[in-house]
Scaffold this motif. Structure first.
Motif, PDB file in Angstrom:
ATOM      1  N   ARG A  28       0.858  -1.178   0.000  1.00 27.43           N
ATOM      2  CA  ARG A  28       0.000   0.000   0.000  1.00 27.43           C
ATOM      3  C   ARG A  28       0.903   1.240   0.000  1.00 27.43           C
ATOM      4  N   GLU A  29       0.336   2.316  -0.516  1.00 31.49           N
ATOM      5  CA  GLU A  29       1.044   3.598  -0.541  1.00 31.49           C
ATOM      6  C   GLU A  29       0.244   4.587   0.286  1.00 31.49           C
ATOM      7  N   ASP A  30       0.905   5.171   1.279  1.00 26.04           N
ATOM      8  CA  ASP A  30       0.259   6.142   2.151  1.00 26.04           C
ATOM      9  C   ASP A  30       0.804   7.535   1.878  1.00 26.04           C
ATOM     10  N   GLN A  31      -0.091   8.507   1.766  1.00 23.92           N
ATOM     11  CA  GLN A  31       0.287   9.916   1.771  1.00 23.92           C
ATOM     12  C   GLN A  31       0.235  10.326   3.238  1.00 23.92           C
ATOM     13  N   VAL A  32       1.333  10.886   3.740  1.00 22.57           N
ATOM     14  CA  VAL A  32       1.449  11.118   5.178  1.00 22.57           C
ATOM     15  C   VAL A  32       1.945  12.522   5.487  1.00 22.57           C
ATOM     16  N   LEU A  33       1.708  12.906   6.732  1.00 24.24           N
ATOM     17  CA  LEU A  33       2.421  14.015   7.342  1.00 24.24           C
ATOM     18  C   LEU A  33       3.435  13.352   8.257  1.00 24.24           C
ATOM     19  N   ASN A  34       4.723  13.657   8.048  1.00 20.37           N
ATOM     20  CA  ASN A  34       5.756  13.020   8.866  1.00 20.37           C
ATOM     21  C   ASN A  34       5.799  13.659  10.255  1.00 20.37           C
ATOM     22  N   PRO A  35       6.618  13.124  11.167  1.00 19.92           N
ATOM     23  CA  PRO A  35       6.626  13.644  12.540  1.00 19.92           C
ATOM     24  C   PRO A  35       6.917  15.142  12.658  1.00 19.92           C
ATOM     25  N   SER A  36       7.619  15.731  11.673  1.00 23.39           N
ATOM     26  CA  SER A  36       7.873  17.173  11.751  1.00 23.39           C
ATOM     27  C   SER A  36       6.848  17.994  10.971  1.00 23.39           C
ATOM     28  N   GLY A  37       5.777  17.316  10.470  1.00 24.28           N
ATOM     29  CA  GLY A  37       4.679  18.035   9.828  1.00 24.28           C
ATOM     30  C   GLY A  37       4.775  18.147   8.322  1.00 24.28           C
TER      31      GLY A  37
END
Length: 189
Positions: A28-37
């Motif tokens: 699966r491919e996720d579009q994310v906000l990483n821990p620093s935003g």
């Protein structure tokens, strides 16, 4: 400082979509906000089976490795007996099946010695490693895709192979090192 395993997930999933699936894995491919935003993308390989590894040990301290050509690596690999166990099946039952399948052995004594994640930056694969003792020999039950060689050797030699990068499979390395430590701790002082 003791690790805190209850920390909250700092990642935010904005969108998730399946990319690929077969009987053994899905991606699966996720579009994310990483821990620093910041915006990012994360690919996750989901394994549809548990990874199961077994270290068979006889009364003399010998073990058995299995050798086979590993297609993804394009090289031959010596490993502990291992395979996949369906998620809904008890991992010990899968371990018993794999040991019989690849070596012909059954074991009267089983000890779970590890729960590991094999490559947790890209996959959710969960592995379990067992020590199998009080062995009884029998016939192998290889799968159609398996062209396996079986090698009996002292556990100490298998550990040396792991330490010298002659065994590189992560489950095998972890299992051999942990098995040696457990067995040495059992010895009278």
């Amino acid at each position: 400082m003791k690790p805190d395993h209850s920390l909250e997930n700092p990642w935010t999933v904005l969108e998730s979509k399946p990319v690929y699936s077969n009987p053994w894995i899905s991606v699966r491919e996720d579009q994310v906000l990483n821990p620093s935003g910041g915006n990012g993308i994360y690919g996750v390989v989901h394994m549809k089976n548990k990874a199961i590894g077994i270290i068979p040990i006889d009364e003399q301290g010998n073990t058995w490795l299995v050798g086979q050509y590993r297609y993804p690596l394009n090289e031959y690999s010596w490993e502990i007996p291992m395979g996949g166990g369906p998620e809904e099946l008890d991992v010990l039952e899968s371990a018993k099946r794999e040991l019989k399948e690849e070596t012909g052995f059954t074991a009267a004594e089983w000890t779970k010695i590890a729960r590991i994640h094999t490559s947790n930056s890209v996959t959710d694969e969960e592995g379990f490693i067992f020590l199998a003792e009080e062995l009884t020999a029998g016939e192998t039950e290889l799968e159609e895709t398996e062209d396996i060689k079986i090698w009996k050797l002292p556990l100490s030699e298998a550990v040396k192979m792991a330490m010298n990068d002659e065994i590189t499979d992560a489950i095998s390395v972890a299992g051999l090192l942990k098995a040696e430590k457990i067995l040495l701790a059992r010895m009278p002082k």
